[in-house]
Motif scaffolding. Sequence first.
Motif, PDB file in Angstrom:
ATOM      1  N   THR A  80      26.370  46.493  48.171  1.00 23.20           N
ATOM      2  CA  THR A  80      27.201  46.102  48.849  1.00 23.20           C
ATOM      3  C   THR A  80      28.474  45.661  48.064  1.00 23.20           C
ATOM      4  N   CYS A  81      29.679  45.509  48.787  1.00 22.22           N
ATOM      5  CA  CYS A  81      30.701  45.204  48.227  1.00 22.22           C
ATOM      6  C   CYS A  81      31.456  43.857  48.572  1.00 22.22           C
ATOM      7  N   LEU A  82      31.521  42.886  47.514  1.00 27.98           N
ATOM      8  CA  LEU A  82      32.186  41.691  47.811  1.00 27.98           C
ATOM      9  C   LEU A  82      33.555  41.424  47.118  1.00 27.98           C
ATOM     10  N   HIS A  83      34.415  40.793  48.087  1.00 29.53           N
ATOM     11  CA  HIS A  83      35.723  40.563  47.717  1.00 29.53           C
ATOM     12  C   HIS A  83      35.564  39.339  46.889  1.00 29.53           C
ATOM     13  N   VAL A  84      36.103  39.520  45.782  1.00 28.09           N
ATOM     14  CA  VAL A  84      36.239  38.065  44.934  1.00 28.09           C
ATOM     15  C   VAL A  84      37.410  37.784  44.189  1.00 28.09           C
ATOM     16  N   PRO A  85      38.584  37.444  45.066  1.00 29.79           N
ATOM     17  CA  PRO A  85      39.715  37.298  44.480  1.00 29.79           C
ATOM     18  C   PRO A  85      39.863  36.126  43.738  1.00 29.79           C
ATOM     19  N   GLY A  86      41.028  36.004  42.857  1.00 29.05           N
ATOM     20  CA  GLY A  86      41.559  34.741  42.130  1.00 29.05           C
ATOM     21  C   GLY A  86      41.905  35.301  40.806  1.00 29.05           C
ATOM     22  N   HIS A  87      41.130  35.999  40.073  1.00 32.30           N
ATOM     23  CA  HIS A  87      41.908  36.537  39.017  1.00 32.30           C
ATOM     24  C   HIS A  87      43.090  37.540  39.259  1.00 32.30           C
ATOM     25  N   THR A  88      42.938  38.380  40.238  1.00 35.85           N
ATOM     26  CA  THR A  88      43.903  39.261  41.071  1.00 35.85           C
ATOM     27  C   THR A  88      43.467  39.219  42.349  1.00 35.85           C
ATOM     28  N   PRO A  89      44.311  39.445  43.498  1.00 32.54           N
ATOM     29  CA  PRO A  89      43.901  39.553  44.697  1.00 32.54           C
ATOM     30  C   PRO A  89      43.164  40.543  45.170  1.00 32.54           C
ATOM     31  N   ALA A  90      42.791  41.671  44.574  1.00 31.80           N
ATOM     32  CA  ALA A  90      41.974  42.844  44.827  1.00 31.80           C
ATOM     33  C   ALA A  90      40.496  42.702  44.032  1.00 31.80           C
ATOM     34  N   ASP A  91      40.380  41.760  43.388  1.00 31.85           N
ATOM     35  CA  ASP A  91      38.908  41.841  42.711  1.00 31.85           C
ATOM     36  C   ASP A  91      37.898  42.197  43.728  1.00 31.85           C
ATOM     37  N   MET A  92      36.939  42.961  43.244  1.00 27.46           N
ATOM     38  CA  MET A  92      35.714  43.338  44.187  1.00 27.46           C
ATOM     39  C   MET A  92      34.544  43.312  43.119  1.00 27.46           C
ATOM     40  N   ALA A  93      33.592  42.862  43.670  1.00 23.37           N
ATOM     41  CA  ALA A  93      32.177  42.743  42.863  1.00 23.37           C
ATOM     42  C   ALA A  93      31.126  43.759  43.693  1.00 23.37           C
ATOM     43  N   TYR A  94      30.490  44.716  43.067  1.00 22.02           N
ATOM     44  CA  TYR A  94      29.706  45.809  43.443  1.00 22.02           C
ATOM     45  C   TYR A  94      28.191  45.214  43.286  1.00 22.02           C
ATOM     46  N   ILE A  95      27.152  44.903  44.493  1.00 23.74           N
ATOM     47  CA  ILE A  95      26.061  44.551  44.117  1.00 23.74           C
ATOM     48  C   ILE A  95      25.151  45.624  44.654  1.00 23.74           C
ATOM     49  N   ILE A  96      24.598  46.134  43.510  1.00 29.14           N
ATOM     50  CA  ILE A  96      23.847  47.559  43.489  1.00 29.14           C
ATOM     51  C   ILE A  96      22.426  47.292  43.125  1.00 29.14           C
ATOM     52  N   GLY A  97      21.573  47.103  44.281  1.00 29.07           N
ATOM     53  CA  GLY A  97      20.178  46.598  43.914  1.00 29.07           C
ATOM     54  C   GLY A  97      20.416  45.223  43.544  1.00 29.07           C
ATOM     55  N   ASP A  98      19.485  45.084  42.220  1.00 28.55           N
ATOM     56  CA  ASP A  98      19.326  43.733  41.762  1.00 28.55           C
ATOM     57  C   ASP A  98      20.475  43.459  40.866  1.00 28.55           C
ATOM     58  N   ALA A  99      21.473  44.379  40.493  1.00 29.01           N
ATOM     59  CA  ALA A  99      22.535  44.239  39.516  1.00 29.01           C
ATOM     60  C   ALA A  99      23.716  43.916  40.123  1.00 29.01           C
ATOM     61  N   ALA A 100      24.626  42.830  39.720  1.00 23.34           N
ATOM     62  CA  ALA A 100      25.971  42.694  40.350  1.00 23.34           C
ATOM     63  C   ALA A 100      26.969  43.056  38.948  1.00 23.34           C
ATOM     64  N   PHE A 101      27.847  44.004  39.453  1.00 20.40           N
ATOM     65  CA  PHE A 101      28.996  44.206  38.382  1.00 20.40           C
ATOM     66  C   PHE A 101      30.415  43.633  39.144  1.00 20.40           C
ATOM     67  N   ILE A 102      30.813  42.598  38.357  1.00 13.15           N
ATOM     68  CA  ILE A 102      31.701  41.264  38.776  1.00 13.15           C
ATOM     69  C   ILE A 102      32.674  41.562  38.156  1.00 13.15           C
ATOM     70  N   GLY A 103      33.159  42.604  37.321  1.00 18.67           N
ATOM     71  CA  GLY A 103      34.546  42.559  36.800  1.00 18.67           C
ATOM     72  C   GLY A 103      34.967  41.422  36.169  1.00 18.67           C
ATOM     73  N   ASP A 104      36.300  41.042  36.074  1.00 12.39           N
ATOM     74  CA  ASP A 104      36.560  39.756  35.339  1.00 12.39           C
ATOM     75  C   ASP A 104      36.445  38.545  35.961  1.00 12.39           C
ATOM     76  N   THR A 105      35.475  38.238  37.002  1.00 13.70           N
ATOM     77  CA  THR A 105      35.617  36.897  37.522  1.00 13.70           C
ATOM     78  C   THR A 105      35.002  35.969  36.696  1.00 13.70           C
ATOM     79  N   LEU A 106      33.655  36.294  36.160  1.00 19.06           N
ATOM     80  CA  LEU A 106      33.096  35.583  35.010  1.00 19.06           C
ATOM     81  C   LEU A 106      32.862  36.302  33.752  1.00 19.06           C
TER      82      LEU A 106
END
Length: 303
Positions: free
Chosen positions: A154-180
């Motif tokens: 599942t793709c979650l739009h998580v802007p703030g760092h940039t307008p286009a930040d996306m987190a990818y929730i893959i099973g029990d793992a979350a790949f959240i880029g630069d958000t945290l």
Amino acid sequence: MEHARLQVLDARSDAARCPVVRSFFDETTFTATHVVHDPVSRQAAIIDSVLDYDPASGRTQHGTAARIVDYVVAEGLTVAWQLETHAHADHLSAAPWLQTQVGGKLGIGRDIVRVQSVFGKIFNAGTEFARDGSQFDALFDDGSQFHLGTIPVTCLHVPGHTPADMAYIIGDAAFIGDTLFMPDYGTARADFPGGSATTLFASVRRLLTLPDETRVFLCHDYKAPGRDYFAWETTIGAERASNVHVHDGVDEATFVAMRTQRDATLNLPTLIMPSVQVNIRGGRLPEPEDNGTSYIKIPINVL
């Protein structure tokens, strides 16, 4: 957004869907690239890859990305996706080169078109630079879903760092880029064009509604004071309990004031000029000029 969050939780209800993650850390750019795969089908995604770049000479190399190719081949993985969490300002993407080596469609959040519009003007890219996301194979919306083998994504739009930040929730793992970042280091800056500390707070709080046991894989680490090793994996529970900027109990006003004051003291990333110009093009260099050479522009007194 709430509907998308519930879909994530539903998709993650099958505890057996636990991807294998192997991370590759580049100390030059402090970037963690993650190779995530389904142990059943061995289908894989490469998230936030790094192209080696020497700013003094302008030369690129593929040593860091080649380590990923070696791993993919050794493990017998089939790469389905090259995923970007956002258009990075601190490293160049190696996704196009990796596509030539191991394949995979290139995906990013749909709001990359906003970043392309802003930086297309800043770099005076001209009408030949398309600002429609066409440099990518897939543009994800908030709540977009697909599968990596048998594992739901599942793709979650998580802007703030940039307008286009996306987190990818893959099973029990979350790949959240630069958000945290790691709990002892805090959160990403929000002062780039199109960034917003208020929006970042909302995105972080959204991520922190995921189950506490969710594994969280970060894009960067810079070693917090008192820690002498790099780290790029934590959990939602650890972030909620002890993130120094945004743990449970920190309100929006407090966070925004802290983030705004802190951002005012930060220098721009060393590689922002080449990184953004390349990454808004899907990791491709600017088109060569009439002498066959590509050039990186540096706008004077703009950023």
